[in-house]
Structures are given as structure tokens and as C-alpha cells.
Design a protein around this motif. Structure first.
Motif, PDB file in Angstrom:
ATOM      1  N   PRO A 104       0.809  -1.188  -0.212  1.00 17.58           N
ATOM      2  CA  PRO A 104       0.086   0.097  -0.072  1.00 17.58           C
ATOM      3  C   PRO A 104       0.886   1.199  -0.056  1.00 17.58           C
ATOM      4  N   GLN A 105       0.480   2.130  -1.037  1.00 17.16           N
ATOM      5  CA  GLN A 105       1.118   3.409  -0.687  1.00 17.16           C
ATOM      6  C   GLN A 105       0.227   4.130   0.306  1.00 17.16           C
ATOM      7  N   THR A 106       0.877   5.094   1.235  1.00 18.97           N
ATOM      8  CA  THR A 106      -0.146   5.768   2.070  1.00 18.97           C
ATOM      9  C   THR A 106      -0.159   7.135   1.684  1.00 18.97           C
ATOM     10  N   VAL A 107      -1.297   7.870   2.263  1.00 17.87           N
ATOM     11  CA  VAL A 107      -1.426   9.304   1.700  1.00 17.87           C
ATOM     12  C   VAL A 107      -1.881   9.884   2.892  1.00 17.87           C
ATOM     13  N   GLU A 146       8.712   2.756  -4.707  1.00 21.25           N
ATOM     14  CA  GLU A 146       9.812   3.865  -5.696  1.00 21.25           C
ATOM     15  C   GLU A 146      10.830   3.465  -5.654  1.00 21.25           C
ATOM     16  N   ALA A 147      11.688   3.081  -4.626  1.00 20.67           N
ATOM     17  CA  ALA A 147      13.113   2.555  -4.321  1.00 20.67           C
ATOM     18  C   ALA A 147      13.275   1.290  -5.540  1.00 20.67           C
ATOM     19  N   HIS A 148      12.221   0.276  -5.562  1.00 17.70           N
ATOM     20  CA  HIS A 148      12.255  -0.499  -6.852  1.00 17.70           C
ATOM     21  C   HIS A 148      12.569  -0.042  -8.224  1.00 17.70           C
ATOM     22  N   VAL A 149      11.663   1.106  -8.582  1.00 17.76           N
ATOM     23  CA  VAL A 149      11.885   1.708  -9.731  1.00 17.76           C
ATOM     24  C   VAL A 149      13.232   2.415  -9.959  1.00 17.76           C
ATOM     25  N   GLU A 150      13.734   3.001  -8.904  1.00 19.97           N
ATOM     26  CA  GLU A 150      14.945   3.472  -9.122  1.00 19.97           C
ATOM     27  C   GLU A 150      16.168   2.409  -9.386  1.00 19.97           C
ATOM     28  N   GLN A 151      15.777   1.508  -8.563  1.00 22.04           N
ATOM     29  CA  GLN A 151      16.999   0.389  -8.738  1.00 22.04           C
ATOM     30  C   GLN A 151      16.821  -0.278 -10.332  1.00 22.04           C
ATOM     31  N   LEU A 152      15.814  -0.350 -10.802  1.00 20.21           N
ATOM     32  CA  LEU A 152      15.807  -0.812 -12.269  1.00 20.21           C
ATOM     33  C   LEU A 152      16.684  -0.114 -13.123  1.00 20.21           C
ATOM     34  N   ALA A 153      17.094   1.022 -12.867  1.00 23.72           N
ATOM     35  CA  ALA A 153      17.941   1.756 -13.497  1.00 23.72           C
ATOM     36  C   ALA A 153      19.380   1.510 -13.454  1.00 23.72           C
ATOM     37  N   PHE A 168      -1.657  17.228  -0.109  1.00 16.36           N
ATOM     38  CA  PHE A 168      -1.371  15.789   0.232  1.00 16.36           C
ATOM     39  C   PHE A 168       0.137  15.310  -0.028  1.00 16.36           C
ATOM     40  N   THR A 169       0.306  14.384   0.573  1.00 17.77           N
ATOM     41  CA  THR A 169       1.755  13.669   0.490  1.00 17.77           C
ATOM     42  C   THR A 169       1.489  12.236   0.232  1.00 17.77           C
ATOM     43  N   VAL A 170       2.277  11.587  -0.589  1.00 18.52           N
ATOM     44  CA  VAL A 170       1.960  10.225  -0.962  1.00 18.52           C
ATOM     45  C   VAL A 170       3.449   9.425  -0.377  1.00 18.52           C
ATOM     46  N   ASP A 171       3.495   8.445   0.342  1.00 21.06           N
ATOM     47  CA  ASP A 171       4.401   7.678   0.614  1.00 21.06           C
ATOM     48  C   ASP A 171       4.186   6.402  -0.077  1.00 21.06           C
ATOM     49  N   ASP A 172       5.379   6.060  -1.265  1.00 21.75           N
ATOM     50  CA  ASP A 172       5.252   4.961  -1.814  1.00 21.75           C
ATOM     51  C   ASP A 172       6.627   4.048  -1.953  1.00 21.75           C
ATOM     52  N   PRO A 173       6.586   2.932  -0.866  1.00 17.39           N
ATOM     53  CA  PRO A 173       7.596   2.264  -0.622  1.00 17.39           C
ATOM     54  C   PRO A 173       8.286   1.800  -2.007  1.00 17.39           C
TER      55      PRO A 173
END
Lengths: 539, 283
Positions: B207-210, B258-265, B251-256
């Protein structure tokens, strides 16, 4: 030539001028008065297709250039906020609308696999519909119809070309484009060039040569067949044994050079590279073809030896503009492999090759302007992490060229996938396995001369499905990844308007009738027509 | 492109075994795998026979309506899963599960809701079962990725990589303890790269939390339910969906993830195989 078939000129013209005098309709006046004299008869003959009027959208791309840029100016950055629903047409299909409707003579033609509807373009009222017999070919989508004279043309999943009376929907003749039993299918919106009707097919799941065919638009008689790859087993094949290279998207046309430009699809077998060594020409290529005889004038391969399903079928956009200070006839393509290409379309020589979306598969660009694939990024037994993924840095959704800003607006996709191939996967059709890992949809405005991103607009999700339309008033019409049709300002990508009609799955188009500009989006399986409200007391 | 899922019940096999530190087994069904070829094909609960004519009718319909994504033979296609490996298909008895699924679709994954007559639905069900029978009796899988294909990494190198790149969020003795006993092969690799193979809308997504701050200063937090340019929506603690125009709130969204997306690169292919090799040691 075909007989004139459409509505009386006097009445159409009267309405048009009346409409142009309405408050709020002033912007359309210039175009109306320019075109009304000859537009009113609107016989869709070769001359008309060279200079389509703003009350029409007579071909898949709207005109021969593929720019998807309309001169209409009634809807502007200042008033687009007031744009509201004019009508909606529900196709009742399971599948979303993926095609662009065409409009001639006040009638709109919309297609889906096995289906065509004629609709009153003013009201959304159905005039007639035609259903092709049930068949086993893939019903994955359909791009649109073509019209010429009093005939409208529908390609079907089982690769039939059906010519119907544009007034009544009564079928006149049907010819076979390709043998669907071999695995070909068809989604193509045909391209009419004078007395030639050009149509391409699809076929990724079997090893089939890539074919583009021309038919006589009046009789359906075959004229020529162009092969982008020779039939499997051909000796000394230039394709290195590859089949495929299907030309499944509608091309563009330069009447001065008398050349049709069309992109070719990926080679087959798709993920098995070792079995088809070399560049695999002319797969993943932009080709210039003489429409009179189907002869290849030149080819430019944008992915040599593709092993990732990155068709070069994306729209070859034709622009006459300076490049490095010199006026040129250019061809722009944002390709599925994540690279933006600028070619001289007279010679096919590369002027620019640069990425516009994330791409990790090439180690540079060769002397001919082709990206050089990294061998280690070919699908392998243990998997390769590759960007973009199979759906690509962009895809069939159309870009748009805006001349005022000199930008090509592209629905881009920064994505990663993993690709597998082992000999056990065989050498037929897909011959491998691949999986999307993650992707993000972003609209990008590319400087046409450098490919530099002038601005980006987050589409808030994965890959977008909507194409792009620009208008001379400085407005972009497109859709986001989640379910909104949107209008953006061309200069900076700022959002001006939106409507939650569902995910836009086609490339929007526009036309004006009775002085009112309509903008059409497919939202799910419903076609929505938006416009400014007519003045009070009018319809 | 569509990534249809006929397999929400894959949960029973793969439940809640995401690499995420937060997802619990009870929380939701595990997502579909496009072709979980590295797990054994599930066994059909009840053997079923269908008239040949019905199977033939189903073949025609399937080829036209389903084949592009799932393959003409239902063994998996360009974007859709191999239906012969679907636990939903395996647990279906004459359409009791498949028919409602076909009618409802999985719109968010690109699988349309099929508005077909009962006879057509029955024919599709017959064809899918017939193909599963055929697959069960066949040897090998032509689009399979087997766990043995993926054993090219170096676990020690993977452990070092993990310590640098992954340990900020994950622990081999915490959330990932025993991960290799819950996932093997391709599903493990896909979850390692991005723990929600079904994408952003996957119900099993971490879950992303907002956190939404209303105009009056009130703060509402919850699981992100939807986000686009114009609307932010969350599930509050009582399970209600609440949505606001993005221009009316902060609002702010916390998406745990995102680190995986960054890692793909950042991954090289050998990094990827090394980390997989290391994860396979976590038993």
C-alpha cells in the motif's frame, strides 16, 4: 471518377455562414469562408485528399502528413475550460475504441473489429452499421476506415477488404488482402493515394513475410504487393532468414515526391535472434515506396536485428522545415525502441538519432544513424533487464507536430521488462518469453531539430493509450493513463481542461460543422464529441 | 497493454509472499503471474468432459476474442497469462468461476468484460478446459522459464549488493526470512524487481499511504485508493473511500516501491542474477 454523392451545396453553405455569424463562432469564419465554396460538395477525390477542408477528417491521420495538427482555432487556451459534451456514441463493444474516426460530408465513420458505423457527425445519431461475418482471426483492435468517392473501406480481422456504399452501408465488393488461415490478421486503416488503396496486415505469431498491398479503389483489383521480408525459406534472403516486418499502421504520403512512407514491424521469430543473423532488413524500418508500382525508393532501419518486438510502425511524420539552418523535407519518427529519428525524406539519410524515452539496449549510434544494439541485451536463458519493455518507448498512439512551437508531442513510456529466450522456445512466432516489470507514461514535447525535451507532462500511471492532436490555437488534446481526456497548452504542457470519460484509447481528432468545432475522444467503448456551447437559442 | 488476470485465487498458492516488509498474507490475494511457468500446473479439481462441437465453437471464439493476449492455444500470449496454469481454471467446474469472471472482466488490467450469450461463454469455458487437459498431458512448456534457467548468479556477490542497495528497507531475517521457500524461479525474480507484478493497480500492491490536509486543517490518512492529476482518493481506517480534487487539498504520498523503480535503472544483468541467487539462499 466516382460520382458526386453528397448533400446540396447551397444548403450546407448557408448553414455555415449563418453559424459563422454567431457570437463565439468568429474564429471559425476565416476558414469557413476560405473553404466553403469547394468544400460544400466534398467529393472525396484525390484533389480533396491533398487539401482536406476543416469540416472533414478524411483519412486516418487527418491528412497525408501525419502531423495531426488542425488549423481550427475556435477552441483556444482561453475558452477550452468551457468545452462540454456535444454528443456521445456507444459502440456496445467489449473492446475500447482504438481507431480514429474519419469524417467527410457531415458523416463520421467509426470502426471496430468486424464493425463499421456511419454516424451523423453533428449529432452522434447512427445512420447505418455493418457487421462482418464472425471469424477466428485476432480481434485485437481496429484503426479506422478510408473513404474515396462514394465508397468507404473496412479491413477486417480475417484480412478482407470490404468496400461499402458510403451512403447506405451496402457492401459493393470484398477482396482478400492476405490469407488469414496462415496467421495474418488486419487492423489497418487503408491509405488512399489517387487510384491506389494501400493496406497492410499484422502477423506476429507465425513466421510470415511482411506485405503491403495496393488495390484499385473502384474495383478492388489487386495492383501490387510489396514484401518487406521475403517468404520464409527464400534463398539468399536479405532479411537473414527473418520473416515479419508487417506494415500494420497507416503510412503518410508526400505528393511532390510521390512517395509513401510506412514503418515496418518486428522480425519473426520475435525473441529468437540467433536463428536469423544480421540486420534482418527490412524489419523495424522506415520505408519510402512508390505508390504507383510498390517499388522501394529507400529504407532506413531504426533497430537492426531487433529481438524485443520494437516495431518501427509508428507514424512517420512529414514536416517541411529548416534543419541546421537549411530548409529540408523532413521525416520525424518517435519509435517504439525509445529513439527519436529525423531523416531527410528525399534521400532517407539520417539527420538525428537520440533517445526520447528510457533505453538501455544500445551502445551508441552508427554512421548511418542507427542505434547499435548491445548483444548482451538480447533475450537470454537467464533473462535480461531491458528498457524499454515490449510495449515500447511509444507505440501506435499518434504523436502530433505543432509548427508554431516546433515540437513533436509524444506519449512516451519509461519502462523495463525482462526478456528470455532459450533454444527450447523454438523458432516460430514469439519464440521466447518476456514480462513487463514497470513503466511510467509521460507526455513529452520534443524540439524537432534536437530531440531535446522542452517540457514533460506526467500521465499519472503506466503506459498511456491516447494519441495526440494539436490545433493552431495552441491546444493539445490527449488523455492520461488513468481515465481522463485532457486539453493542454502547447507552449508549456499546462492542463487547461479535463473530463473523466474513461481511458482514452485512440488518437483524438477534430472537425468543424456549422461553425462549431468538435473534438472527439474514444473513452472506453464510447465515442465522445466535445465542443463549446452554441449560442443561446441555437441548437 | 492488457495484463488480464484469471487467477485471483492464485492467492492460495502464493498468498502474501511479497518481498514487501508490510504486506501480510491475510491482507489480499496475491497477484497474477503472466505465465508462472516455473510452478507446477495446478490440478483440475473435477475432471470435465465437453461435446466436441462446443469445444470447436469455443476455439473459434477464443481465437478471435482472447487469443491475442492469451495465445490462440490459451498457453499464454503477447501480454496475457497461460490459462492452463491458472488456479482459477483449475478450480472451475463447468464455468462456475470462469463465467462470472469473463462477464466481469478485469478492466484495470485491460481484460474487457465480455457481454456474450450463455452459449458462447459455455463454449469458451469448454475450450479452456480442453486446452488445459491437452497441456497437462504434454511434456515441457514452450514458453516456460524454468527455475534452473535462472541459476547464473553468485550469491556472495548478491549478498554484498543487497547490503548496499536493499537493506535500507529489507532484512534477510525479517520480512525476507524464508522468502525462497515461498517463491521460486520467475515469480521470485519478478517480485524482486518490482514486488507487484500486476502493476500499479494490483490489489496486492504494497500500500502506498497518503496524508491529506483539508482546507480546514484537518488531516486524513489512509491507503492510497487512486491518484491522478485531478483526484486524490484514499481508503480511511473504516474502509470508506474518500476523494478530493487535488486543487482543494494538500497531500503527500509515501510509496515504498519507488525505490524498486530507481533500482531498475541501476541493476546490471549480473547484479540482478546475483541478488536473485542470494535471495534463493533465504530459506
Amino acid at each position: 471518377m466516382s460520382s458526386p454523392t453528397f448533400k446540396p451545396c447551397a444548403e450546407t453553405r448557408r448553414h455555415r455562414f449563418a453559424a459563422a455569424c454567431r457570437p463565439g463562432a468568429w474564429a471559425a469564419t476565416a476558414f469557413v469562408s476560405l473553404f466553403a465554396t469547394f468544400a460544400s460538395a466534398q467529393e472525396v477525390d484525390p484533389r480533396f485528399l491533398l487539401q482536406p477542408t476543416t469540416d472533414s477528417w478524411p483519412t486516418y491521420h487527418g491528412d497525408y502528413t501525419g502531423r495531426r495538427h488542425s488549423p481550427l482555432k475556435q477552441i483556444t487556451p482561453d475558452n477550452v475550460r468551457q468545452m462540454t459534451l456535444a454528443w456521445a456514441f456507444n459502440t456496445g463493444q467489449s473492446q475500447p475504441i482504438k481507431g480514429t474516426p474519419i469524417v467527410v460530408n457531415g458523416t463520421l465513420y467509426l470502426t471496430a473489429p468486424d464493425k463499421i458505423w456511419a454516424i451523423d457527425a453533428r449529432t452522434g445519431r447512427q445512420l447505418w452499421q455493418h457487421t462482418h461475418p464472425t471469424n477466428t482471426a485476432f480481434h485485437i483492435g481496429h484503426r479506422g476506415a478510408a473513404v474515396r468517392g462514394d465508397l468507404v473501406y473496412l479491413t477486417t480481422p480475417d484480412c478482407q477488404l470490404v468496400a461499402l456504399d458510403a451512403r447506405t452501408g451496402k457492401p459493393r465488393w470484398t477482396v482478400e488482402i492476405a490469407d488469414a488461415k496462415r496467421g495474418y490478421w488486419c487492423t489497418n486503416a487503408p491509405l488512399i493515394v489517387r487510384n491506389h488503396l494501400l493496406v497492410g496486415v499484422s502477423g506476429d505469431f507465425d513466421n510470415l513475410p511482411g506485405i503491403l498491398r495496393a488495390f484499385d479503389p473502384e474495383t478492388g483489383k489487386p495492383q501490387w504487393t510489396f514484401y518487406s521480408t521475403p517468404p520464409a525459406g527464400t534463398a539468399n534472403s536479405i532479411s537473414g532468414g527473418a520473416t515479419g516486418g508487417q506494415m500494420w499502421m497507416t503510412g503518410t504520403y508526400d505528393p511532390e515526391l510521390n512517395l509513401v512512407y510506412v514503418g515496418t514491424g518486428n522480425p519473426t521469430p520475435v525473441l529468437n535472434g540467433p536463428v536469423r543473423p544480421g540486420d534482418n532488413k527490412w524489419t523495424n524500418s522506415i520505408l519510402a515506396i512508390n505508390p504507383d508500382n510498390g517499388e522501394l525508393r529507400w529504407g532506413f532501419q531504426n533497430t537492426p536485428h531487433d529481438t524485443h518486438d520494437w516495431d518501427a510502425a509508428e507514424v512517420p511524420v512529414l514536416v517541411d522545415a529548416p534543419f541546421a539552418g537549411k530548409p529540408r523535407k523532413l521525416l520525424l519518427q518517435a519509435a517504439r525502441n525509445g529513439y527519436y529519428f529525423v531523416l531527410d525524406r528525399v534521400t532517407g539519410k539520417s539527420l538525428l538519432t537520440t533517445p526520447f524515452a528510457r533505453a538501455n539496449w544500445a551502445k551508441g549510434v552508427d554512421d548511418e544513424g542507427r542505434p547499435i544494439p548491445i548483444v548482451d541485451k538480447e533475450p537470454a536463458r537467464d533473462g535480461r533487464l531491458v528498457s524499454p519493455d515490449e510495449s515500447g518507448g511509444t507505440n501506435y498512439r499518434s504523436p502530433s507536430f505543432d509548427p508554431a512551437t516546433g515540437t513533436l508531442i509524444v506519449s512516451a513510456h519509461d519502462a523495463y521488462g525482462i526478456y528470455f529466450f532459450k533454444p527450447e522456445h523454438g523458432d516460430t512466432g514469439w519464440a521466447g518469453a518476456d514480462y513487463g516489470i514497470h513503466g511510467k507514461g509521460i507526455l513529452r514535447a520534443l524540439d524537432y531539430q534536437t530531440g531535446a525535451v522542452r517540457w514533460s507532462h506526467d500521465l499519472h500511471g503506466g503506459v498511456g493509450a491516447a494519441g495526440v492532436l494539436t490545433t493552431a490555437s495552441g491546444v493539445i488534446f490527449t488523455g492520461d493513463s488513468t481515465g481522463n481526456a485532457m486539453a493542454l497548452r502547447t507552449t508549456d504542457g499546462k492542463t487547461l481542461w479535463h473530463s473523466g470519460i474513461g481511458r482514452v484509447g485512440n488518437s483524438p481528432m477534430t472537425y468543424e460543422l456549422d461553425g462549431r468545432q468538435f473534438v472527439l475522444f474514444g473513452g472506453g467503448s464510447v465515442l465522445y464529441a466535445f465542443g463549446l456551447l452554441p449560442a443561446e437559442g441555437k441548437n | 497493454m492488457p495484463r488480464p488476470s484469471l487467477v485471483p485465487l492464485l492467492a492460495t498458492a502464493l498468498a502474501g509472499i511479497c518481498l514487501s516488509p508490510t504486506l501480510r498474507a491475510a491482507e489480499t490475494a496475491a497477484p497474477s503471474q503472466a505465465s508462472p511457468a516455473s510452478v507446477p500446473r495446478p490440478t483440475t479439481v473435477v475432471a470435465q468432459e465437453f461435446p466436441a462441437a462446443q469445444v470447436d465453437a469455443g476455439r473459434v471464439l477464443f481465437g478471435a476474442q482472447c487469443g491475442f493476449c492469451h495465445g490462440r492455444d490459451a498457453f499464454g500470449g503477447e501480454t496475457g497469462p497461460d490459462l492452463t496454469r491458472s488456479t482459477l481454471v483449475a478450480s472451475d467446474v463447468r464455468g462456475d468461476k470462469l463465467a462470472p469472471h469473463l462477464r466481469a472482466g478485469r478492466i484495470e488490467k485491460g481484460m474487457p468484460a465480455f457481454t456474450l450469450p450463455d452459449d458462447d461463454i459455455a463454449a469458451l469455458v469448454a475450450y479452456i478446459h480442453e486446452q488445459k487437459k491437452r497441456a497437462d498431458s504434454a511434456v515441457g512448456g514452450r514458453r516456460a522459464v524454468d527455475p534452473s534457467d535462472l541459476q547464473t548468479g553468485n550469491a556472495a556477490a548478491g549478498q554484498r549488493y543487497f547490503a548496499n542497495a536493499c537493506a535500507r528497507c529489507h532484512s534477510p531475517t525479517g520480512d525476507l526470512a524464508g522468502v525462497a521457500t515461498r517463491h521460486v524461479g520467475l515469480p521470485l525474480l519478478r517480485r524482486m524487481l518490482y514486488p507487484t507484478p500486476g502493476g500499479r493497480d494490483d490489489p496486492s500492491r504494497v500500500p502506498q499511504t497518503v496524508r491529506v490536509t483539508l482546507g480546514n486543517g484537518q488531516v486524513v490518512t489512509g491507503k492510497l485508493a487512486h491518484r491522478d492529476e485531478f483526484t486524490i482518493a484514499l481508503l480511511d481506517e473504516r474502509g470508506w473511500t474518500r476523494s478530493w480534487s487535488t486543487d482543494r487539498v494538500k497531500f503527500t504520498v509515501d510509496d515504498p516501491l519507488e525505490a524498486h523503480v530507481e533500482q531498475l535503472a541501476k541493476y546490471t544483468d549480473s547484479d540482478m542474477h546475483d541478488v536473485l541467487a542470494y535471495l534463493q539462499t533465504l530459506r
